[in-house]
Design a protein around this motif. Structure first.
Motif, PDB file in Angstrom:
ATOM      1  N   THR A  34       0.952  -1.335   0.016  1.00  0.00           N
ATOM      2  CA  THR A  34      -0.092  -0.087   0.032  1.00  0.00           C
ATOM      3  C   THR A  34       0.632   1.329   0.063  1.00  0.00           C
ATOM      4  OG1 THR A  34      -0.035  -0.051   2.438  1.00  0.00           O
ATOM      5  CG2 THR A  34      -2.153  -1.130   1.158  1.00  0.00           C
ATOM      6  N   GLY A  35       2.057   1.133   0.012  1.00  0.00           N
ATOM      7  CA  GLY A  35       3.038   2.270  -0.313  1.00  0.00           C
ATOM      8  C   GLY A  35       3.398   2.885   0.927  1.00  0.00           C
ATOM      9  N   VAL A  36       3.157   2.562   2.316  1.00  0.00           N
ATOM     10  CA  VAL A  36       3.435   3.292   3.340  1.00  0.00           C
ATOM     11  C   VAL A  36       4.485   2.899   4.135  1.00  0.00           C
ATOM     12  CG1 VAL A  36       0.958   4.366   3.487  1.00  0.00           C
ATOM     13  CG2 VAL A  36       1.488   2.046   4.543  1.00  0.00           C
ATOM     14  N   LEU A  37       5.386   2.198   3.522  1.00  0.00           N
ATOM     15  CA  LEU A  37       6.395   1.536   4.214  1.00  0.00           C
ATOM     16  C   LEU A  37       7.367   2.340   4.721  1.00  0.00           C
ATOM     17  CD1 LEU A  37       7.820  -1.125   4.929  1.00  0.00           C
ATOM     18  CD2 LEU A  37       9.194  -0.925   2.765  1.00  0.00           C
ATOM     19  N   HIS A  38       7.381   3.661   3.905  1.00  0.00           N
ATOM     20  CA  HIS A  38       8.285   4.937   4.680  1.00  0.00           C
ATOM     21  C   HIS A  38       7.840   5.269   6.084  1.00  0.00           C
ATOM     22  CE1 HIS A  38       5.226   8.408   4.005  1.00  0.00           C
ATOM     23  NE2 HIS A  38       4.796   7.249   2.929  1.00  0.00           N
ATOM     24  N   VAL A  39       6.600   4.962   6.284  1.00  0.00           N
ATOM     25  CA  VAL A  39       6.116   5.617   7.770  1.00  0.00           C
ATOM     26  C   VAL A  39       6.712   4.940   8.743  1.00  0.00           C
ATOM     27  CG1 VAL A  39       4.289   5.664   9.201  1.00  0.00           C
ATOM     28  CG2 VAL A  39       4.074   6.222   6.550  1.00  0.00           C
ATOM     29  N   ILE A  40       7.131   3.551   8.636  1.00  0.00           N
ATOM     30  CA  ILE A  40       7.734   2.854   9.777  1.00  0.00           C
ATOM     31  C   ILE A  40       9.268   2.430   9.284  1.00  0.00           C
ATOM     32  CG2 ILE A  40       5.799   1.432  10.091  1.00  0.00           C
ATOM     33  CD1 ILE A  40       6.967  -0.862   8.570  1.00  0.00           C
ATOM     34  N   ALA A  41       9.668   3.525   8.643  1.00  0.00           N
ATOM     35  CA  ALA A  41      11.249   3.643   8.287  1.00  0.00           C
ATOM     36  C   ALA A  41      11.757   4.869   8.900  1.00  0.00           C
ATOM     37  CB  ALA A  41      11.611   3.609   6.781  1.00  0.00           C
TER      38      ALA A  41
ATOM     39  N   ILE B  62      -0.920   6.737  -3.107  1.00  0.00           N
ATOM     40  CA  ILE B  62      -1.265   8.193  -2.884  1.00  0.00           C
ATOM     41  C   ILE B  62      -2.488   8.162  -2.033  1.00  0.00           C
ATOM     42  CG2 ILE B  62      -1.862  10.215  -3.931  1.00  0.00           C
ATOM     43  CD1 ILE B  62      -0.222   9.421  -6.406  1.00  0.00           C
ATOM     44  N   ILE B  63      -3.468   7.241  -2.190  1.00  0.00           N
ATOM     45  CA  ILE B  63      -4.515   7.064  -1.346  1.00  0.00           C
ATOM     46  C   ILE B  63      -4.330   6.913   0.049  1.00  0.00           C
ATOM     47  CG2 ILE B  63      -7.196   6.139  -0.982  1.00  0.00           C
ATOM     48  CD1 ILE B  63      -6.858   5.772  -4.334  1.00  0.00           C
ATOM     49  N   SER B  64      -3.515   5.737   0.403  1.00  0.00           N
ATOM     50  CA  SER B  64      -3.346   5.337   1.611  1.00  0.00           C
ATOM     51  C   SER B  64      -2.335   6.367   2.198  1.00  0.00           C
ATOM     52  CB  SER B  64      -2.531   3.993   1.325  1.00  0.00           C
ATOM     53  OG  SER B  64      -1.524   4.161   0.492  1.00  0.00           O
ATOM     54  N   ASN B  65      -1.595   7.171   1.584  1.00  0.00           N
ATOM     55  CA  ASN B  65      -0.882   8.167   2.516  1.00  0.00           C
ATOM     56  C   ASN B  65      -1.672   9.148   2.619  1.00  0.00           C
ATOM     57  OD1 ASN B  65       2.264   7.914   2.477  1.00  0.00           O
ATOM     58  ND2 ASN B  65       1.636   6.911   0.586  1.00  0.00           N
ATOM     59  N   LEU B  66      -2.761   9.554   2.030  1.00  0.00           N
ATOM     60  CA  LEU B  66      -3.504  10.523   2.386  1.00  0.00           C
ATOM     61  C   LEU B  66      -4.451  10.197   3.485  1.00  0.00           C
ATOM     62  CD1 LEU B  66      -5.077  12.014  -1.057  1.00  0.00           C
ATOM     63  CD2 LEU B  66      -3.547  13.146   0.724  1.00  0.00           C
ATOM     64  N   MET B  67      -4.940   8.975   3.643  1.00  0.00           N
ATOM     65  CA  MET B  67      -5.608   8.262   4.534  1.00  0.00           C
ATOM     66  C   MET B  67      -5.027   8.070   6.056  1.00  0.00           C
ATOM     67  SD  MET B  67      -8.202   5.652   2.764  1.00  0.00           S
ATOM     68  CE  MET B  67      -9.064   5.321   4.170  1.00  0.00           C
ATOM     69  N   ILE B  68      -3.448   7.949   5.843  1.00  0.00           N
ATOM     70  CA  ILE B  68      -2.705   7.660   7.166  1.00  0.00           C
ATOM     71  C   ILE B  68      -1.695   8.793   7.683  1.00  0.00           C
ATOM     72  CG2 ILE B  68      -0.698   5.909   7.645  1.00  0.00           C
ATOM     73  CD1 ILE B  68      -2.212   3.770   6.031  1.00  0.00           C
ATOM     74  N   LEU B  69      -1.304   9.512   6.724  1.00  0.00           N
ATOM     75  CA  LEU B  69      -0.304  10.352   7.309  1.00  0.00           C
ATOM     76  C   LEU B  69      -0.720  11.331   8.287  1.00  0.00           C
ATOM     77  CD1 LEU B  69       1.806  11.221   4.121  1.00  0.00           C
ATOM     78  CD2 LEU B  69       2.580   9.970   6.002  1.00  0.00           C
ATOM     79  N   TRP B  70      -1.844  11.681   8.394  1.00  0.00           N
ATOM     80  CA  TRP B  70      -2.164  12.524   9.486  1.00  0.00           C
ATOM     81  C   TRP B  70      -1.967  11.964  10.959  1.00  0.00           C
ATOM     82  CZ3 TRP B  70      -6.119  11.297  13.014  1.00  0.00           C
ATOM     83  CH2 TRP B  70      -6.931  10.207  12.720  1.00  0.00           C
ATOM     84  N   THR B  71      -1.928  10.451  11.054  1.00  0.00           N
ATOM     85  CA  THR B  71      -1.991   9.985  12.364  1.00  0.00           C
ATOM     86  C   THR B  71      -0.683   9.630  12.792  1.00  0.00           C
ATOM     87  OG1 THR B  71      -1.521   7.650  11.286  1.00  0.00           O
ATOM     88  CG2 THR B  71      -4.016   8.173  11.573  1.00  0.00           C
ATOM     89  N   VAL B  72       0.598  10.158  11.925  1.00  0.00           N
ATOM     90  CA  VAL B  72       1.848   9.934  12.161  1.00  0.00           C
ATOM     91  C   VAL B  72       2.299  10.731  13.302  1.00  0.00           C
ATOM     92  CG1 VAL B  72       4.080  10.026  11.516  1.00  0.00           C
ATOM     93  CG2 VAL B  72       2.454   8.788  10.235  1.00  0.00           C
ATOM     94  N   PRO B  73       1.876  12.248  13.194  1.00  0.00           N
ATOM     95  CA  PRO B  73       2.317  13.386  14.115  1.00  0.00           C
ATOM     96  C   PRO B  73       2.008  13.086  15.500  1.00  0.00           C
ATOM     97  CG  PRO B  73       1.785  14.479  11.961  1.00  0.00           C
ATOM     98  CD  PRO B  73       1.342  13.070  11.982  1.00  0.00           C
ATOM     99  N   PRO B  74       0.664  12.838  15.650  1.00  0.00           N
ATOM    100  CA  PRO B  74       0.226  12.627  17.113  1.00  0.00           C
ATOM    101  C   PRO B  74       0.823  11.132  17.512  1.00  0.00           C
ATOM    102  CG  PRO B  74      -1.746  12.275  15.619  1.00  0.00           C
ATOM    103  CD  PRO B  74      -0.664  12.944  14.944  1.00  0.00           C
ATOM    104  N   LEU B  75       0.895  10.061  16.835  1.00  0.00           N
ATOM    105  CA  LEU B  75       1.687   8.850  17.308  1.00  0.00           C
ATOM    106  C   LEU B  75       2.918   9.346  17.383  1.00  0.00           C
ATOM    107  CD1 LEU B  75       0.231   6.295  14.707  1.00  0.00           C
ATOM    108  CD2 LEU B  75      -0.049   6.349  17.158  1.00  0.00           C
ATOM    109  N   MET B  76       3.896  10.083  16.708  1.00  0.00           N
ATOM    110  CA  MET B  76       5.317  10.313  17.107  1.00  0.00           C
ATOM    111  C   MET B  76       5.341  11.204  18.419  1.00  0.00           C
ATOM    112  SD  MET B  76       7.833   9.554  14.937  1.00  0.00           S
ATOM    113  CE  MET B  76       8.855  10.927  15.456  1.00  0.00           C
ATOM    114  N   ILE B  77       4.525  11.989  18.581  1.00  0.00           N
ATOM    115  CA  ILE B  77       4.455  12.898  19.849  1.00  0.00           C
ATOM    116  C   ILE B  77       4.243  12.053  21.116  1.00  0.00           C
ATOM    117  CG2 ILE B  77       3.346  14.856  21.257  1.00  0.00           C
ATOM    118  CD1 ILE B  77       2.905  16.429  18.226  1.00  0.00           C
ATOM    119  N   LEU B  78       3.040  11.382  21.023  1.00  0.00           N
ATOM    120  CA  LEU B  78       2.536  10.416  22.161  1.00  0.00           C
ATOM    121  C   LEU B  78       3.933   9.170  22.307  1.00  0.00           C
ATOM    122  CD1 LEU B  78      -1.097   9.786  21.308  1.00  0.00           C
ATOM    123  CD2 LEU B  78       0.008  11.121  23.176  1.00  0.00           C
ATOM    124  N   GLY B  79       4.397   8.781  21.105  1.00  0.00           N
ATOM    125  CA  GLY B  79       5.502   7.739  21.253  1.00  0.00           C
ATOM    126  C   GLY B  79       6.751   8.381  21.870  1.00  0.00           C
TER     127      GLY B  79
END
Length: 312
Positions: free
Chosen positions: A71-78, A226-243
């Motif tokens: 789904t092209g979001v491997l960069h999120v966990i890299a 592109i679709i998967s990134n649009l649906m998922i990327l917004w979760t990364v900042p709060p997850l980063m901060i909380l993490g």
């Protein structure tokens, strides 16, 4: 730099997993953080959060990991520049309220080095760390920071230390994605300055710049990214901060970190469901044996187009 590459190219210097850069106190702290995450969260959710915060990929279920890749979001966990930006941004924001800005910049710069060590000095983390240190240094001495110049400096110092990094996929993707965002995002920003369009601009800029390399190495590309990134990327900042907060409090009695990890859980579950759902509709296209001249030609044409647009 040319002499360094020509004369000492085979010299064995590496950033990631370099034993000379693995400090016992950092390794101990990371093990404690991982232990806390694994105890509080389910296995896959813990693996995902560790991947987002530190670029860890060791505990993923194989099917889940393949779905993330397709789904092209491997960069999120890299490990990536966004990790450095978010981590140090949170630390600097807190410190700026507690002390003078000069001291906050100094301690934030120190935090960049600590975070890079926690992330095993991955190439993309080192690149982003050098750029961040350059930015904080510019702020400290009252100079103007230019992102493109910082990227060139990062490339210079990394190649000077390890010339073989030039042929490493992680380094190439990190550099071209960053350059794409720096050069293309301002052009797309003229189309719309809406905050809702921001993730799409960043995703599109990175995709345009990295697709040729992905096709060259893997011969496949998934348009659904592109679709998967649009649906998922917004979760990364709060997850980063909380993490990050959970990581810091994990070094104290673990009970303090538990509320922050529980707050991560709904976002981690959402991430997982979106990936598994979109994976059912994902498909990959590609071609075999793309010549390197075609890949380079793409980048020369893209750069020429960008320069023309900036000139206008």
């Amino acid at each position: 730099l040319v002499l360094r590459i020509l004369l000492f190219y085979s010299q064995d210097h590496t950033f990631s997993n370099n034993q000379n850069l693995r400090f016992p106190i950092i390794l101990g702290a990371k093990e404690k953080i991982k232990d806390t995450f694994n105890k509080v969260l389910p296995r896959e959710e813990s693996a995902l959060l560790l991947g987002i915060v530190y670029g860890e990929k060791g505990n993923f279920d194989r099917n889940y990991f393949d779905a993330i890749r397709r789904t092209g979001v491997l960069h999120v966990i890299a490990a990536s520049g966004m990790n450095v930006t978010m981590t140090v941004g949170v630390i600097f924001a807190v410190l700026a309220h507690l002390m003078k800005r000069t001291y906050a910049i100094f301690f934030a710069s120190f935090a960049i080095i600590i975070y890079a060590a926690l992330a095993n000095f991955e190439e993309s983390i080192v690149r982003a760390s050098i750029m961040a240190l350059f930015a904080y240094g510019a702020g400290l001495f009252g100079r103007q920071n230019t992102s493109l110049f910082a990227l060139v400096l990062a490339i210079f110092f990394m190649v000077l230390y390890d010339p073989q990094i030039l042929v490493k996929l992680g380094f190439q993707l990190s550099v071209v994605a960053t350059a794409g965002i720096i050069l293309l995002d301002p052009i797309f920003k003229k189309l719309s300055k809406s905050i809702f369009f921001e993730d799409f601009r960043t995703t599109l800029s990175a995709q345009i710049s990295t697709v040729p390399i992905l096709l060259f190495y893997f011969s496949t590309y998934s348009p659904i990214s592109i679709i998967s990134n649009l649906m998922i990327l917004w979760t990364v900042p709060p997850l980063m901060i909380l993490g990050i907060l959970a990581s810091i409090f994990s070094l104290f009695p673990q009970i303090i970190a538990v509320p922050f990890l529980y707050l991560c859980l709904p976002l981690l579950l959402y991430f997982k469901e979106v990936v598994l759902l979109l994976n059912k509709f994902s498909f990959e296209f590609g071609t075999q044996n793309i010549p390197v001249t075609l890949t380079l030609g793409y980048y020369f044409l893209a750069l020429s187009s960008v320069l023309l647009l900036y000139k206008r």
